[in-house]
Every structure is written in structure tokens, then in C-alpha cells.
Design a protein around this motif. Structure first.
Motif, short mmCIF file in Angstrom:
data_model
loop_
_atom_site.label_atom_id
_atom_site.label_comp_id
_atom_site.label_asym_id
_atom_site.label_seq_id
_atom_site.Cartn_x
_atom_site.Cartn_y
_atom_site.Cartn_z
N MET A 164 8.09 -50.28 -33.12
CA MET A 164 7.57 -49.36 -32.09
C MET A 164 6.75 -50.09 -31.04
SD MET A 164 6.41 -46.11 -34.49
CE MET A 164 5.66 -45.27 -33.11
N ALA A 165 5.89 -51.01 -31.49
CA ALA A 165 5.07 -51.75 -30.53
C ALA A 165 5.93 -52.62 -29.63
CB ALA A 165 4.06 -52.61 -31.29
N LEU B 60 -0.26 -51.42 -30.89
CA LEU B 60 -0.20 -50.26 -31.78
C LEU B 60 -1.12 -50.48 -32.98
CD1 LEU B 60 1.25 -47.55 -32.54
CD2 LEU B 60 2.85 -48.95 -33.84
N VAL B 61 -1.99 -49.50 -33.23
CA VAL B 61 -2.84 -49.51 -34.42
C VAL B 61 -2.37 -48.41 -35.34
CG1 VAL B 61 -5.19 -49.28 -35.31
CG2 VAL B 61 -4.79 -50.38 -33.09
N ALA B 62 -2.12 -48.75 -36.61
CA ALA B 62 -1.65 -47.76 -37.58
C ALA B 62 -2.48 -47.86 -38.85
CB ALA B 62 -0.18 -47.98 -37.89
N ASN B 63 -2.77 -46.71 -39.44
CA ASN B 63 -3.46 -46.67 -40.73
C ASN B 63 -2.43 -46.47 -41.82
OD1 ASN B 63 -4.80 -44.65 -42.93
ND2 ASN B 63 -6.22 -46.24 -42.25
N MET B 64 -2.52 -47.25 -42.89
CA MET B 64 -1.53 -47.18 -43.96
C MET B 64 -2.13 -47.75 -45.24
SD MET B 64 0.87 -50.39 -42.77
CE MET B 64 1.84 -50.38 -44.26
N ASN C 198 -5.98 -50.65 -41.81
CA ASN C 198 -5.50 -50.53 -40.43
C ASN C 198 -4.76 -51.81 -40.07
OD1 ASN C 198 -6.91 -48.12 -40.21
ND2 ASN C 198 -8.70 -49.08 -39.26
N VAL D 279 -2.62 -53.87 -36.86
CA VAL D 279 -2.48 -53.90 -35.41
C VAL D 279 -1.31 -54.79 -35.04
CG1 VAL D 279 -3.63 -54.39 -33.21
CG2 VAL D 279 -4.99 -53.70 -35.19
N ARG E 219 -5.71 -57.06 -39.33
CA ARG E 219 -5.65 -56.16 -40.48
C ARG E 219 -7.09 -55.89 -40.92
NH1 ARG E 219 -3.35 -59.36 -43.68
NH2 ARG E 219 -1.19 -58.63 -43.67
N THR F 52 -12.71 -47.41 -40.06
CA THR F 52 -11.95 -46.24 -40.49
C THR F 52 -12.86 -45.14 -41.01
OG1 THR F 52 -10.14 -47.72 -41.15
CG2 THR F 52 -10.05 -45.45 -41.98
N PRO G 268 -9.10 -44.81 -36.63
CA PRO G 268 -8.27 -43.83 -37.34
C PRO G 268 -9.14 -43.08 -38.36
CG PRO G 268 -7.28 -46.03 -37.36
CD PRO G 268 -8.70 -46.19 -36.91
#
Length: 383
Positions: free
Chosen positions: A1-2, A9-13, A37, A39, A49, A84, A109
Motif C-alpha cells: 500500500m505504501a 504508512l503507519v500500521a498497528n498490528m 506499530n 512504518v 517498529r 500507542t 494509533p
């Protein structure tokens, strides 16, 4: 996606890391699990991370043994810091990023459960941005049954946010805003608490308002005799409160070493009940708070003060002040139906921290000075 969209893009997982089950503190199943998180840069590279260090009833996750302050750099806006959800209520890492590294752009996030009257999502996230003089990008979940809603782009002077209300469809909203770059690789800034200082005329206006003579009178009106202080539970803490009665006046209430002072003037007829509340102590036996708050009660009796309510019609001018023992004070003004209101001015006056608001355009739900005494936290207790 980035990579496909040429953006950061920052995503929490969830994150997993294998370890030797025979070597403590490795868990018996031989793996750590972290609230993480990640990036990705515009070319799809993993550049940062962050592993959450302040867990909130997250028994599936582990606390990192070597918690770190994590930042990443962008070519378009300089440096950003990561933390977070529950982290925002602690010095490490949220305030530490600002005060020790000088980071002034933060990505956050969160799965924030709104808790009125003091910790609605946009209320406190805006307050954090204002108090620390940072830009905060806050991305919340939308889960109505858990009261999770409210995301925003907050800067020291501006805010763009979306706050769904109960019963509304489970639909999100894309928030886009152009803001000045705040961060650089310069040395850490002086402590920003609390908020950028406003021009001098606000301070002068405060003094003039304090000694205003009501029209048609030859001397200032004597405030009505205050009611007696009473105890009320608010957000699971035992606050000391006093009712805010009459059209205008001066009130004080104390809890342990904290004393809160309120000067107020109603601009609408007194049809709703308000209270001045003070709390100085441990919250849930973990975080040490000092709070001064002007709150709307949910009914017309003292027993309703401190209970959650999200709407109000009363317009108030006020000056709220407390003799805080911490410089980490987060001011907020929350208007009716989860709408933020601005603060005219805030700052230190002698040993007290204060804020003022004149000319509100929506009813007041809460005006709060939320102080955090980080060095008095009880750090060895589960949340």
C-alpha cells in the motif's frame, strides 16, 4: 500500500518474536507477542517498529524488555515519533519523546474507550497536543459497543477531527489537513508545558475581566455564599466537589494538597447544574493525578455530579486555576456533543496554573486541568 501510493504508512498490528523458552523472561511457548506499530516508507521499505510499553488489560501481549524511543524521518516533514493508546497517559514514551528528543510530530494509533467527563478521545488528544506544543495524528478504532470513536489531526493551534455519536452508522471519515512542519533535528526544545503562550492582550483581558463592575452597580457583586463541599465518584475516583450556583461568583475546593479556584459568569439562565471538582491521588492505584474540573452534572442534584453526560446548553465565561505540584498539566474545554472549544489563555501565575475561556458558542460539558504527577505513579501494579 505504501509503495503503490507513494506515501508513508503507519500500521498497528500484533508482532511476534521467537525466544528461548528456557531463558527467562521468555514465555513458556517460546515467543514474545507485542502490540506493534510498523512504518513503511514511500518505496515500501520498513523504516521503523515501535512496541507498546504501557499495556492496558492486554494479556495477549508482552511488555518489551528494552523499551525504546522510536522515531523515523520523512523527506517532506522531518521527524515523527511513535507511541500507542495507553502510552499517552505516561511520561515514557509520550512526553519523553518531546522533552528528551525534541520530537514535535507524533503518530498515535489507538483503541480509545471514551470516558466522560475527563477523557473523551478528542478532548484529551487535543489537550496533549496543546500542552506539549506538538502535532498529534490520532487514529482511533470505531467500535460503538466499546465506546471507541474519535480521531483527529491536532496541532497547538488547530484541530480537525471526526467523532461519531452513539447510534450513527459504523462509517469512518478521511481527515486531511495541511500543517506547518514543527520538527527538526535541532537540540531538544525547552519544556513546552503547557501550550503555546498567547499574546499579552489575553493576559490583560483576564485582569480586566476579574475586576469588571456589573452594569448598573457601583461596586462588584459579592458572590453568593458557596455550598458545602461534598464527595462524589467521578471516573472511579472519589472527588471533592462544590456546586456552582448563581449567575456569577468565585469558588474554591480542595482535595489533599490540591486546591482549585473558579471565577465564573453565566451567560445563560441557570437551568443546568455544575460543580467544581478536585482530586489529588492515585487513580486505580496506578497513575497519580491532580485534577481541577468544572463539570456539568447529569441531573439537578449533587448525586448526579461526576456521571457521564455529553450535552449542555449553558454558556459560561470562566477562569479555572489550581496549585499543581506538577508542571505537566493538560488543559481542555469540551463543548456539547463532543465538540472541542478553544482555550483563550493558559499559563502559570505564581504557584498556580490557570486557563480562561470567554465567549463560548456551545454549552459547556467539561473544562479540565488534568495534571499528571508521573514520579508518584505506582508502577508495580497491573492496570
Amino acid at each position: 500500500m505504501a509503495k503503490n501510493n507513494s506515501l508513508y504508512l503507519v500500521a498497528n498490528m500484533p508482532g511476534r518474536e521467537d525466544c528461548d523458552a528456557q531463558t527467562p523472561p521468555c514465555p513458556p511457548d517460546g515467543r514474545y507477542q507485542f502490540n506493534t506499530n510498523v512504518v513503511f516508507s514511500a518505496n515500501g521499505t520498513l523504516v521503523a517498529r515501535y512496541r507498546k510499553r504501557n499495556l492496558y488489560f492486554e494479556f495477549e501481549f508482552d511488555t518489551p524488555a528494552d523499551p525504546q524511543l522510536i522515531t523515523f524521518d520523512t523527506p517532506f516533514a522531518g521527524r515523527f515519533g511513535l507511541f500507542t493508546c495507553f502510552d499517552i497517559l505516561f511520561y515514557n514514551p509520550a512526553v519523553e519523546l518531546v522533552e528528551k528528543l525534541g520530537v514535535r510530530q507524533l503518530i498515535f494509533p489507538t483503541a480509545w474507550m471514551n470516558a466522560l467527563p475527563l477523557l473523551d478521545s478528542v478532548q484529551f488528544h487535543r489537550s496533549f497536543s496543546y500542552a506539549t506544543s506538538t502535532t498529534l495524528l490520532s487514529a482511533n478504532l470505531r467500535v460503538e459497543k466499546l465506546r471507541m470513536t474519535g480521531s483527529g489531526i491536532f496541532s497547538p493551534r488547530e484541530a480537525l477531527y471526526h467523532h461519531a455519536r452513539a447510534g450513527e452508522p459504523e462509517a469512518g471519515q478521511l481527515l486531511v489537513k495541511t500543517l506547518p512542519v514543527l520538527d527538526s533535528h535541532s537540540p531538544p526544545l525547552p519544556p513546552p508545558f503547557s501550550g503555546e503562550q498567547e499574546p499579552q492582550q489575553y493576559q490583560q483581558g483576564d485582569r480586566e475581566w476579574k475586576r469588571t463592575v456589573p452594569e448598573g452597580r457601583g461596586h462588584p457583586e459579592e458572590p453568593a455564599a458557596p455550598s458545602s463541599p461534598f464527595k462524589a465518584v467521578m471516573m472511579r475516583d472519589n472527588y471533592t466537589m462544590v456546586l456552582v450556583e448563581g449567575a456569577e461568583g468565585n469558588l474554591s475546593v480542595c482535595d489533599n494538597a490540591l486546591c482549585c479556584h473558579l471565577q465564573f459568569r453565566r451567560r445563560t439562565a441557570p437551568q443546568e447544574l455544575y460543580a467544581l471538582a478536585a482530586f489529588d491521588g492515585l487513580h486505580k492505584n496506578r497513575t497519580y493525578l491532580q485534577v481541577c474540573a468544572l463539570i456539568r452534572c447529569s441531573g439537578l442534584t449533587p448525586q448526579t455530579c461526576g456521571k457521564a453526560i455529553d450535552h449542555a446548553d449553558t454558556l459560561l465565561d470562566f477562569r479555572l486555576m489550581g496549585n499543581f505540584s506538577t508542571r505537566h498539566v493538560f488543559p481542555s474545554v469540551l463543548g456539547s456533543h463532543m465538540q472541542l472549544d478553544r482555550i483563550d489563555h493558559s499559563g502559570w501565575e505564581g504557584r498556580g496554573f490557570y486557563m480562561t475561556r470567554h465567549g463560548m458558542e456551545r454549552g459547556l460539558v467539561t473544562a479540565a486541568l488534568y495534571g499528571r504527577v508521573y514520579d508518584r505513579d505506582h508502577t508495580h501494579t497491573s492496570p
